[in-house]
Scaffold this active site. Structure first.
Site, PDB file in Angstrom:
ATOM      1  N   LYS A 193      51.454  43.461  46.685  1.00 17.52           N
ATOM      2  CA  LYS A 193      52.341  42.438  47.237  1.00 17.52           C
ATOM      3  C   LYS A 193      53.801  42.850  47.111  1.00 17.52           C
ATOM      4  CE  LYS A 193      48.400  40.441  46.550  1.00 17.52           C
ATOM      5  NZ  LYS A 193      47.401  39.722  47.242  1.00 17.52           N
ATOM      6  N   ASP A 208      47.089  39.759  33.985  1.00 10.97           N
ATOM      7  CA  ASP A 208      46.983  40.224  35.373  1.00 10.97           C
ATOM      8  C   ASP A 208      48.330  39.970  36.043  1.00 10.97           C
ATOM      9  OD1 ASP A 208      46.361  40.964  37.891  1.00 10.97           O
ATOM     10  OD2 ASP A 208      44.715  39.547  38.197  1.00 10.97           O
ATOM     11  N   TRP A 214      41.724  33.391  40.306  1.00  8.09           N
ATOM     12  CA  TRP A 214      41.557  34.124  41.565  1.00  8.09           C
ATOM     13  C   TRP A 214      40.056  34.332  41.828  1.00  8.09           C
ATOM     14  CZ3 TRP A 214      41.294  39.995  41.860  1.00  8.09           C
ATOM     15  CH2 TRP A 214      41.213  40.427  43.197  1.00  8.09           C
TER      16      TRP A 214
HETATM   17  C1  LMR Z   1      44.266  36.693  47.686  1.00  9.61           C
HETATM   18  O1  LMR Z   1      44.066  36.084  46.631  1.00  9.61           O
HETATM   19  O2  LMR Z   1      44.206  36.148  48.802  1.00  9.61           O
HETATM   20  C2  LMR Z   1      44.643  38.150  47.643  1.00  9.61           C
HETATM   21  O3  LMR Z   1      44.792  38.552  46.330  1.00  9.61           O
HETATM   22  C3  LMR Z   1      43.727  38.997  48.440  1.00  9.61           C
HETATM   23  C4  LMR Z   1      42.371  39.169  47.816  1.00  9.61           C
HETATM   24  O4  LMR Z   1      41.957  40.323  47.663  1.00  9.61           O
HETATM   25  O5  LMR Z   1      41.702  38.190  47.494  1.00  9.61           O
END
Ligand code: LMR
Length: 412
Positions: free
Chosen positions: A263, A228, A147
């Site tokens: 979410k 996570d 992420w």
């Molecule tokens: C995403 O990955 O789009 C979401 O988790 C929102 C974010 O805060 O990045």
């Protein structure tokens, strides 16, 4: 004399003043959140937003869940004070979250410290601060890719971050062998960050054998898993999605957890999450988390966590929430199938099949940055530059437009 912009320039010309912000330069927009404003500035009516990971229904809206609305109505009458909640947050929420992630019968429940945080981001950051306090020279290993906010969020706490291979962009599959042999080199006391389910950004998850192999490796090498869990219930189901985490908590002495309710409860802007630590030193760990929280933001906001606590402890609201979560999950699974079938019909046989076997909100389309930019410029279709799409942005009224545009760009 009060300064306007003009009088300030005159003043600065005539005085030698040290300006502290002169050393800063403008930063680019956040690679994920920046898409929100790009999308809203696009005036085309056919535009499609596949950027930020936010659930959308078939009408393209992000609704407030009925379970949440009903819990809020209850809270409006039952809440009796706005006095401080304290650094570790609400005890009912913390207990309910521990039972949600572990299940009510898990042997690790008595070793689990759960502390309410402002969202999953708050949980990740508090965990990173805890790691720094207890193991200042530890490295956190994150998947490549991971992420987009993991590295800034954890790295800004001053912890060293390194990556392990996770996803093969050529065949769109997990590269477990490469992952495993990289993690063989991890030193005792390091942390290995794993996505509990619905890997963001690849949608590619570990299976039970992988989790078990990582448990054995963690025991052998002495690293600590840091899970996570931002999408529990969005992959296969509430219990299924937590099974890898539960296995680790059963067989390992220490596990860290960051959990988000953004979410699965649709509480994005309310900032609800929790940091969890499984350890025999429960009271000591909790005292350190409380002091870290006190030093950063003092204590979490109350409202969102009160909603989650009310839902999870109600015999009426909990089944309603589970049903609504199931509907969100199934809709995304359906979108995945439809996308693959439309692309196959358009002549792209086999090229997007990975999307149907992946899970959660995201998948990679396998596009170059140039192709991603062309989709935005020529068609008003927005996604992260890596080609990660948030599949919930597709619905019956835009999926054909999307597939048509994707096919054109793919053939250029
Ligand atoms: C995403 O990955 O789009 C979401 O988790 C929102 C974010 O805060 O990045």
């Amino acid at each position: 004399m009060p300064f306007g912009m003009n009088s300030l320039s005159v003043f600065l010309r005539n005085h030698r003043v040290h300006l502290m912000f002169d050393t800063l330069s403008q930063l680019p927009a956040d690679p994920i959140l920046g898409l929100i404003s790009q999308f809203s500035q696009d005036e085309r009516s056919q535009k499609i937003d596949l950027g930020v990971g936010v659930y959308r229904n078939t009408q393209g809206h992000t609704p407030i869940l009925s379970a949440v609305k009903q819990a809020e109505q209850m809270l409006l009458t039952s809440e009796h004070t706005k006095a401080y909640i304290g650094p570790v947050g609400d005890a009912v929420f913390n207990r309910s979250m521990a039972e949600l992630v572990l299940g009510k019968q898990h042997t690790a429940l008595e070793r689990m410290t759960m502390v309410q945080t402002p969202g999953g981001c708050g949980a990740l950051r508090v965990a990173a601060e805890l790691i720094k306090r207890t193991h200042a020279d530890a490295t956190i290993w994150v998947s490549d890719p991971t992420w987009g906010n993991h590295i800034p969020l954890l790295g800004d706490a001053g912890v060293t971050i390194k990556t392990y291979p996770y996803y093969n962009f050529n065949d769109h599959r997990l590269c477990f062998e490469a992952m495993f042999s990289c993690l063989e080199k991890v030193k005792a006391g390091d942390l290995v960050l794993l996505h509990g389910c619905c890997h963001n950004p690849s949608g590619t998850d570990l299976n039970t054998e992988h989790w078990q192999a990582l448990v054995s490796l963690a025991l052998r090498k002495g690293f600590v898993p840091f899970i996570d869990m931002a999408y529990q219930g969005f992959g296969e189901g509430i219990d299924e999605d937590a099974s890898g985490f539960r296995l680790m908590c059963e067989q390992l002495p220490e596990v860290l957890l960051a959990v988000s309710c953004s979410k699965n409860f649709g509480l994005y802007r309310e900032r609800v999450g929790a940091v969890g630590v499984v350890s025999a030193k429960k009271a000591i760990v909790e005292s350190h988390i409380a002091s870290i929280v006190r030093g950063i933001y003092s204590m979490p906001p109350s409202h969102g966590a009160a909603i989650v606590a009310a839902i999870l402890s109600s015999e009426i609201l909990r089944p309603l929430w589970e049903r609504e979560l199931g509907e969100m999950r199934e809709r995304i699974q359906q979108v995945r199938k439809e996308l693959v079938s439309s692309m196959n019909t358009l002549g792209a046989e086999g090229q997007f099949d990975h999307i149907a076997r992946q899970s959660g909100m995201f998948s990679f389309l396998g596009l170059t940055e140039t192709a991603v930019a062309a989709l935005a410029k020529d068609f008003g279709i927005y996604m992260v530059a890596s080609g990660r799409v948030s599949l919930a942005g597709l619905n019956p009224s835009n999926i054909n437009t999307f597939c048509g545009a994707l096919n054109k760009v793919r053939l250029r």
